[in-house]
Design an enzyme around this catalytic site. Sequence first.
Site, PDB file in Angstrom:
ATOM      1  N   SER A   1       2.822  10.813  12.617  1.00  0.00           N
ATOM      2  CA  SER A   1       3.058  10.299  13.821  1.00  0.00           C
ATOM      3  C   SER A   1       1.853  10.078  14.715  1.00  0.00           C
ATOM      4  O   SER A   1       1.895   9.008  15.447  1.00  0.00           O
ATOM      5  CB  SER A   1       3.917  11.051  14.601  1.00  0.00           C
ATOM      6  OG  SER A   1       5.070  11.311  13.651  1.00  0.00           O
TER       7      SER A   1
ATOM      8  N   ARG B   1       0.058   6.454  16.453  1.00  0.00           N
ATOM      9  CA  ARG B   1      -0.144   6.088  17.851  1.00  0.00           C
ATOM     10  C   ARG B   1      -1.592   5.836  18.298  1.00  0.00           C
ATOM     11  O   ARG B   1      -1.892   5.160  19.127  1.00  0.00           O
ATOM     12  CB  ARG B   1       0.552   7.430  18.568  1.00  0.00           C
ATOM     13  CG  ARG B   1       2.274   7.343  18.496  1.00  0.00           C
ATOM     14  CD  ARG B   1       2.687   8.919  18.797  1.00  0.00           C
ATOM     15  NE  ARG B   1       4.300   8.763  18.902  1.00  0.00           N
ATOM     16  CZ  ARG B   1       4.938   8.526  17.867  1.00  0.00           C
ATOM     17  NH1 ARG B   1       4.484   8.622  16.596  1.00  0.00           N
ATOM     18  NH2 ARG B   1       6.304   8.773  18.204  1.00  0.00           N
TER      19      ARG B   1
ATOM     20  N   GLY C   1       9.093   3.065   9.353  1.00  0.00           N
ATOM     21  CA  GLY C   1       9.991   2.831  10.345  1.00  0.00           C
ATOM     22  C   GLY C   1       9.125   3.116  11.594  1.00  0.00           C
ATOM     23  O   GLY C   1       9.363   2.467  12.731  1.00  0.00           O
TER      24      GLY C   1
ATOM     25  N   ASP D   1      12.191  15.565   9.542  1.00  0.00           N
ATOM     26  CA  ASP D   1      11.559  15.188   8.399  1.00  0.00           C
ATOM     27  C   ASP D   1      11.488  16.359   7.303  1.00  0.00           C
ATOM     28  O   ASP D   1      11.162  16.250   6.203  1.00  0.00           O
ATOM     29  CB  ASP D   1      10.322  14.510   8.419  1.00  0.00           C
ATOM     30  CG  ASP D   1      10.236  13.320   9.407  1.00  0.00           C
ATOM     31  OD1 ASP D   1      11.349  12.786   9.257  1.00  0.00           O
ATOM     32  OD2 ASP D   1       9.344  13.043   9.962  1.00  0.00           O
TER      33      ASP D   1
ATOM     34  N   LYS E   1      17.094   7.274   6.888  1.00  0.00           N
ATOM     35  CA  LYS E   1      15.672   7.415   6.827  1.00  0.00           C
ATOM     36  C   LYS E   1      15.290   6.801   5.611  1.00  0.00           C
ATOM     37  O   LYS E   1      15.978   5.619   5.261  1.00  0.00           O
ATOM     38  CB  LYS E   1      15.294   9.042   6.383  1.00  0.00           C
ATOM     39  CG  LYS E   1      15.584   9.634   7.664  1.00  0.00           C
ATOM     40  CD  LYS E   1      14.424   9.532   8.941  1.00  0.00           C
ATOM     41  CE  LYS E   1      15.046  10.183  10.275  1.00  0.00           C
ATOM     42  NZ  LYS E   1      14.253  10.015  11.513  1.00  0.00           N
TER      43      LYS E   1
ATOM     44  N   ARG F   1      18.955  10.751   2.841  1.00  0.00           N
ATOM     45  CA  ARG F   1      18.468  11.829   2.449  1.00  0.00           C
ATOM     46  C   ARG F   1      19.585  12.984   2.217  1.00  0.00           C
ATOM     47  O   ARG F   1      19.512  13.859   1.442  1.00  0.00           O
ATOM     48  CB  ARG F   1      17.410  12.301   3.297  1.00  0.00           C
ATOM     49  CG  ARG F   1      16.188  11.508   3.404  1.00  0.00           C
ATOM     50  CD  ARG F   1      14.951  12.080   4.178  1.00  0.00           C
ATOM     51  NE  ARG F   1      13.766  11.329   4.003  1.00  0.00           N
ATOM     52  CZ  ARG F   1      12.671  11.233   4.881  1.00  0.00           C
ATOM     53  NH1 ARG F   1      12.772  11.909   5.834  1.00  0.00           N
ATOM     54  NH2 ARG F   1      11.699  10.491   4.444  1.00  0.00           N
TER      55      ARG F   1
HETATM   56  C1  S3P Z   1       8.644   9.633  13.973  1.00  0.00           C
HETATM   57  C2  S3P Z   1       9.921  10.008  14.470  1.00  0.00           C
HETATM   58  C3  S3P Z   1      11.200  10.288  13.518  1.00  0.00           C
HETATM   59  C4  S3P Z   1      10.452  10.654  12.286  1.00  0.00           C
HETATM   60  C5  S3P Z   1       9.679   9.995  11.702  1.00  0.00           C
HETATM   61  C6  S3P Z   1       8.485   9.697  12.477  1.00  0.00           C
HETATM   62  C7  S3P Z   1       7.616   9.054  14.973  1.00  0.00           C
HETATM   63  O1  S3P Z   1      12.096   9.440  13.618  1.00  0.00           O
HETATM   64  O2  S3P Z   1      11.664  10.950  11.281  1.00  0.00           O
HETATM   65  O3  S3P Z   1       9.292  10.189  10.190  1.00  0.00           O
HETATM   66  O4  S3P Z   1       6.560   9.034  14.401  1.00  0.00           O
HETATM   67  O5  S3P Z   1       8.113   8.840  16.012  1.00  0.00           O
HETATM   68  P1  S3P Z   1      13.056   9.429  14.636  1.00  0.00           P
HETATM   69  O6  S3P Z   1      12.610   9.659  16.027  1.00  0.00           O
HETATM   70  O7  S3P Z   1      13.732   7.948  14.636  1.00  0.00           O
HETATM   71  O8  S3P Z   1      14.145  10.219  14.214  1.00  0.00           O
END
Ligand code: S3P
Length: 457
Positions: A20, A24, A101, A328, A355, A359
Site C-alpha cells: 500500500s 502511494r 485494485g 488482507d 477482492k 476469498r
Molecule cells: C488497500 C486497501 C485495502 C486492501 C488492499 C490495499 C490500499 O482495500 O484490501 O489490498 O492500499 O489502500 P480496501 O480499502 O478497498 O478494503
Amino acid sequence: MKIPIATSLRGELSVPGDKSISHRSVMLGAIAEGITEVRGFLKSADCLATIECFRHMGIEIDEIKEENRYTGLQESVLIIHGQGLHGLREPLEALDAMNSGTTVRLLSGILAGQSFHSYIKGDSSLQKRPMKRIIDPLTQMGCRIESEYENNCLPLEIYGGKLRAIHYSSSVASAQVKSCVLLAGLYADGPTTFFEPYPSRNHTELMLAAFGGNVKAKVDPLTMQPGAIIYPGTALRGQKLRIPGDISSAAYFIAAGLIVPRSEIILRGVGINETRDGILRVAKAMGGNVITRNVRMEGREPVADIIVKTSKLKGTNIGGALIPALIDEIPIIAIMAACAEGDTEIYDAGELRVKESDRLSAIVENLKNMDVDVEETEDGMIIHGAGGKKKRARRAPGRLGYFKGTVVDSLGDHRIAMAFSIAGLISDTQMIVKDTECVSVSYPAFYRDLAKLANPF
Ligand code: S3P
C-alpha cells in the site's frame, strides 16, 4: 507447487516493503514538486503497474543502487521526478492497472483532477471488481467517469477537469475509496471530507501530510463515523521515504511460526500502523506467542521487529472495526483458526467477496477439501478448529492431524496461494498449490523466504 512438510521454522527475515505504501510513494512522488527518493520499495507486479501508469503520463522514474550504510548490502532506490499537481501529461495509451485494485482506485482520484482524458484497463480479475464505489463520489465532484461496458467495472474512461468539494459518507470501510476521494480533493474548489463505518488504513493521510498536504483525521460530528478532511491549495514537495516491511506479507510467517512445531522466527522492520495491526491483535487473542520489539518510527509509520514462537492456539471472534485492520490477512487467519482449539467466527467481512477472488468462498472450499469443519456465511465463516480434538495416532514429526493435504486452487489470487502454502507445511499429506506464480503480485520472493526458514524445504 508441491509444499514440503516442515518439521520446524527457524531464523530471521526482513519481509519486503509494504504494498500500500509503495503505491502511494509513486503516486505522491509523481504529483509532488521535485525529486522523491524511495528506499525499500516493493518491486511486485502490482506496484510496477503503478510505476508504468505514471511513466505513460510523462513521469521519469529511475532505479539506482546504493550501499545500505547499516548492512553494507546493495539496495535499490527509486528516484521519482515529480512534476507537481498539474504536471502529468495526457497518456497516449491505455493505463494498465493489471491485477491491482489500489492502482485503479487511487489513480482515478488523481486523474479526475487532470485536464485531460484517460482510459484505465486491467486483467480479468480486476475487470470483475466493483468501481461504483469510486464512480459515485468522483461523479458528485463533477468528473465525467464512464464504465465502458456500463457495468460499473473496468475499463474506465475519465474526463478530468475542475472538481467540486464534497462531503462523502461511504457505505464501505475502504482505504482505496477514501484515498481516491482525498486525492481528488487535492484538485477540488474547497475542503473535501470523507467518512466511513470503521477506520481503514491511513497511509494516504500520513504520506500526504509528509509531502506538505493539508489533510487531517476527522470524525463526522453527526454520525461519529471516522474519516478525514483535505484542504486543497498547498503544493506537495518531493520527499525521502523508507517503506516499512509489509505486515500483510509478514502475516504468513507470523502464522507459520505459530502453527509449525518447534519454531522461532524473527521478522525485522515490519510496519505496525494501528490501522493494519489486526493480525497481531488476533494472534495474541488466540494465545499466540508474538512479541513486538524495538518499536521505532520510519517517517510517520511505526515499525517493529516481531518474534514468533510455536503456540497452542484457541478460537476467537473477528468482526466489526477489526476487519479493516486485517482485511488482507483473513485467508491466513483462517488457517490459524483451523489449527486452533474451538471455534473461530469471522463476520462483517463481506468485502472479501470482491477482492482478487471471492476469498470467502475460496477459503471455505479449500478448507472443506482439507476436511476442515467450516461453514460459509454471507459475510464470513465459522471454523471449527481441530486443535482440541484428540490427535490421530502415530503421526510423523510435524504432522499434527489438523487437516489433510489436497490440491488447492488458488484461483490466481496471491493471498489464497500463500495462505494455503503455509497450511501445507503441517498438512497430514502432501499439499499441492496451483498457480503459485500469482504471488508475484505482492511477494515475489515468498517461496525463497519460506525456504530460508523452513526445515526442510
Ligand atoms: C488497500 C486497501 C485495502 C486492501 C488492499 C490495499 C490500499 O482495500 O484490501 O489490498 O492500499 O489502500 P480496501 O480499502 O478497498 O478494503
